[in-house]
Scaffold this motif. Structure first.
Motif, PDB file in Angstrom:
ATOM      1  N   CYS A 148      -4.540  13.688   3.391  1.00  0.00           N
ATOM      2  CA  CYS A 148      -4.539  12.231   3.546  1.00  0.00           C
ATOM      3  C   CYS A 148      -3.120  11.687   3.379  1.00  0.00           C
ATOM      4  O   CYS A 148      -2.434  12.011   2.409  1.00  0.00           O
ATOM      5  CB  CYS A 148      -5.477  11.586   2.533  1.00  0.00           C
ATOM      6  SG  CYS A 148      -5.425   9.772   2.581  1.00  0.00           S
ATOM      7  N   CYS A 151      -3.312   9.245  -0.134  1.00  0.00           N
ATOM      8  CA  CYS A 151      -3.594   9.723  -1.501  1.00  0.00           C
ATOM      9  C   CYS A 151      -3.335  11.210  -1.686  1.00  0.00           C
ATOM     10  O   CYS A 151      -3.358  11.711  -2.804  1.00  0.00           O
ATOM     11  CB  CYS A 151      -5.034   9.381  -1.893  1.00  0.00           C
ATOM     12  SG  CYS A 151      -6.272  10.349  -1.025  1.00  0.00           S
ATOM     13  N   CYS A 172      -8.283   4.453   1.834  1.00  0.00           N
ATOM     14  CA  CYS A 172      -6.865   4.776   2.057  1.00  0.00           C
ATOM     15  C   CYS A 172      -6.308   4.126   3.318  1.00  0.00           C
ATOM     16  O   CYS A 172      -5.158   3.708   3.341  1.00  0.00           O
ATOM     17  CB  CYS A 172      -6.683   6.283   2.091  1.00  0.00           C
ATOM     18  SG  CYS A 172      -6.724   6.975   0.433  1.00  0.00           S
TER      19      CYS A 172
HETATM   20 ZN   LIG Z   1      -6.910   9.260   0.875  1.00  0.00          ZN
END
Ligand SMILES: [Zn+2]
Length: 191
Positions: A148, A151, A172
Motif C-alpha cells: 500500500c 500505510c 488509505c
Molecule cells: Zn493502506
C-alpha cells in the motif's frame, strides 16, 4: 510507551479494513502498522488480548474464513514462534514485491512455518497462518501482491485491471487524496 499502548488497547477494535490483505498470512503481517516509520509504528499484537481478539475476528473478516473456519487464539507457548513467523512472512513477501527476495528470506519463512506446524494444534490461528503463507507462496495470485502506497501494508490486488494502489480505497485512498489536497492548498496559500 506503556501508556500509549494502553490507550491503543482501550480504543482499538478489529475491523474489515484491518483484513484488507486478502490472505490471512498478510493480515497477520499487517498487524504491525507503519512498519517503515519506527516513530509511528504500532504493533497490534503487543497486547495479548488484541492478538486473541484477532483470532476471533478472522471468522468475520478474513478473506480465507471459508477455508480455515473458526480459529482458536495462539496459546502462550506458541506466541514467540508465531511472531517470528509473522516477521518472516512480512520480510519475505515484502522483498518479493520489491523484486529482492533472496533464498535466505525464503529459508527463514519456511523454517518459521515448519516450527509452527510442528507445535500448533489444528484450528489454531498460528497453524492457519502457516498454511496461508504456504498457499500464497504457491499461488498464481502472488503476482498480484502489492505494498500500500499510504500505510505500507501488504495486499493482494484482485481488481480486474490490477490497478489498486491502496490496501483499502476508503481508508488509505482517501487519506492520500486528503493529504494531496492539503499540500496543494498550502502551496496556493503561499504568496
Ligand atoms: Zn493502506
Amino acid at each position: 510507551m506503556a501508556l500509549a499502548s494502553y490507550n491503543v488497547c482501550m480504543s482499538f477494535s478489529w475491523t474489515p479494513h484491518r483484513f484488507a490483505g486478502g490472505a490471512l498470512a498478510l493480515d497477520v503481517a499487517n498487524s504491525v502498522i507503519l512498519r517503515f516509520d519506527p516513530a509511528r509504528s504500532v504493533d497490534r499484537f503487543a497486547e495479548e488480548e488484541q492478538m486473541d481478539a484477532f483470532a476471533k475476528a478472522t471468522i468475520a473478516f478474513s478473506a480465507e474464513r471459508a477455508l480455515f473456519g473458526e480459529l482458536s487464539p495462539v496459546p502462550p507457548e506458541n506466541r514467540v514462534p508465531f511472531l517470528t513467523l509473522r516477521e518472516a512472512i512480512d520480510h519475505y513477501f515484502r522483498a518479493r514485491v520489491l523484486g529482492d527476495d533472496g533464498h535466505g528470506l525464503l529459508a527463514d519463512l519456511l523454517e518459521a512455518t515448519a516450527a509452527i506446524l510442528r507445535r500448533a494444534e489444528k484450528g489454531a490461528l498460528e497453524a492457519a497462518t502457516a498454511h496461508s503463507a504456504l498457499r500464497l507462496l504457491a499461488d498464481e495470485e502472488i503476482t498480484r501482491l502489492k505494498i500500500c502506497g499510504n500505510c505500507g501494508w501488504l495486499f493482494i490486488d484482485r481488481s480486474k485491471n490490477r490497478s489498486r494502489t491502496w490496501c483499502d480505497m476508503t481508508v488509505c485512498g482517501n487519506r492520500a487524496k486528503a493529504s494531496r489536497h492539503y499540500r496543494r492548498k498550502k502551496k496556493e496559500a503561499k504568496p
